[in-house]
Write a protein that holds these residues in place. Sequence first.
Motif, mmCIF file in Angstrom:
data_model
loop_
_atom_site.group_PDB
_atom_site.id
_atom_site.type_symbol
_atom_site.label_atom_id
_atom_site.label_comp_id
_atom_site.label_asym_id
_atom_site.label_seq_id
_atom_site.Cartn_x
_atom_site.Cartn_y
_atom_site.Cartn_z
ATOM 1 N N SER A 117 -0.123 33.813 -11.462
ATOM 2 C CA SER A 117 -0.905 33.543 -10.251
ATOM 3 C C SER A 117 -1.534 34.825 -9.719
ATOM 4 O O SER A 117 -2.686 34.821 -9.283
ATOM 5 C CB SER A 117 -0.031 32.891 -9.180
ATOM 6 O OG SER A 117 0.273 31.561 -9.542
ATOM 7 N N ASP A 141 -3.361 28.865 -3.304
ATOM 8 C CA ASP A 141 -2.124 29.205 -4.011
ATOM 9 C C ASP A 141 -1.639 28.047 -4.881
ATOM 10 O O ASP A 141 -1.149 28.259 -5.991
ATOM 11 C CB ASP A 141 -1.027 29.636 -3.034
ATOM 12 C CG ASP A 141 -1.249 31.041 -2.490
ATOM 13 O OD1 ASP A 141 -1.976 31.833 -3.138
ATOM 14 O OD2 ASP A 141 -0.684 31.355 -1.423
ATOM 15 N N GLU A 166 -1.307 28.177 -8.932
ATOM 16 C CA GLU A 166 -0.052 27.770 -9.573
ATOM 17 C C GLU A 166 -0.313 26.711 -10.640
ATOM 18 O O GLU A 166 0.287 26.738 -11.718
ATOM 19 C CB GLU A 166 0.918 27.238 -8.519
ATOM 20 C CG GLU A 166 2.291 26.916 -9.069
ATOM 21 C CD GLU A 166 3.248 26.455 -7.984
ATOM 22 O OE1 GLU A 166 3.905 25.425 -8.184
ATOM 23 O OE2 GLU A 166 3.325 27.140 -6.930
ATOM 24 N N GLU A 171 -1.705 28.460 -13.613
ATOM 25 C CA GLU A 171 -0.646 29.231 -14.268
ATOM 26 C C GLU A 171 0.227 28.321 -15.128
ATOM 27 O O GLU A 171 0.542 28.662 -16.274
ATOM 28 C CB GLU A 171 0.205 29.946 -13.215
ATOM 29 C CG GLU A 171 1.348 30.758 -13.804
ATOM 30 C CD GLU A 171 2.179 31.474 -12.749
ATOM 31 O OE1 GLU A 171 2.980 32.330 -13.135
ATOM 32 O OE2 GLU A 171 2.050 31.161 -11.544
ATOM 33 N N LYS A 172 0.592 27.180 -14.609
ATOM 34 C CA LYS A 172 1.475 26.254 -15.332
ATOM 35 C C LYS A 172 0.735 25.473 -16.415
ATOM 36 O O LYS A 172 1.341 25.047 -17.397
ATOM 37 C CB LYS A 172 2.122 25.281 -14.356
ATOM 38 C CG LYS A 172 3.162 25.922 -13.474
ATOM 39 C CD LYS A 172 3.804 24.910 -12.555
ATOM 40 C CE LYS A 172 4.847 25.596 -11.677
ATOM 41 N NZ LYS A 172 5.421 24.658 -10.704
#
Length: 119
Positions: free
Chosen positions: A43, A81, A85, A88-89
């Motif tokens: 992130s 955010d 996330e 990122e995942k």
Amino acid sequence: MITIYHNPRCSKSRAAVDLITNSLNVASEPVEIVEYLKHPLSSAQLKTLNAMLGCPVREMLRNTESVYEELDLDRTDLSDDQLYEAIEKHPILMQRPVVVRNGRAIIGRPPENVESLFV
């Protein structure tokens, strides 16, 4: 240093790599190719990349991926955010390619967009 966040299965990403390595990189700057599906960005790295892109984080998202719909990412109440996330995942959600040079970044869709980093 030129960094290319690349998906080798994507024709636009391959075209941007070819354009940079065969035409635009006349100064023979070092090129780092990051296969972000194998090496997902954190992130924090995504935030830094987004700052260089200078666009809303939503523009970094590929809304055509099935996981985008599965995660209901079109909801307007999601924070930046939460979107970082999600990328990122699920790195498949990140637009590709993203090219970074001299503290600036561009999404290479279409591949010719990267030319602006070399003028």
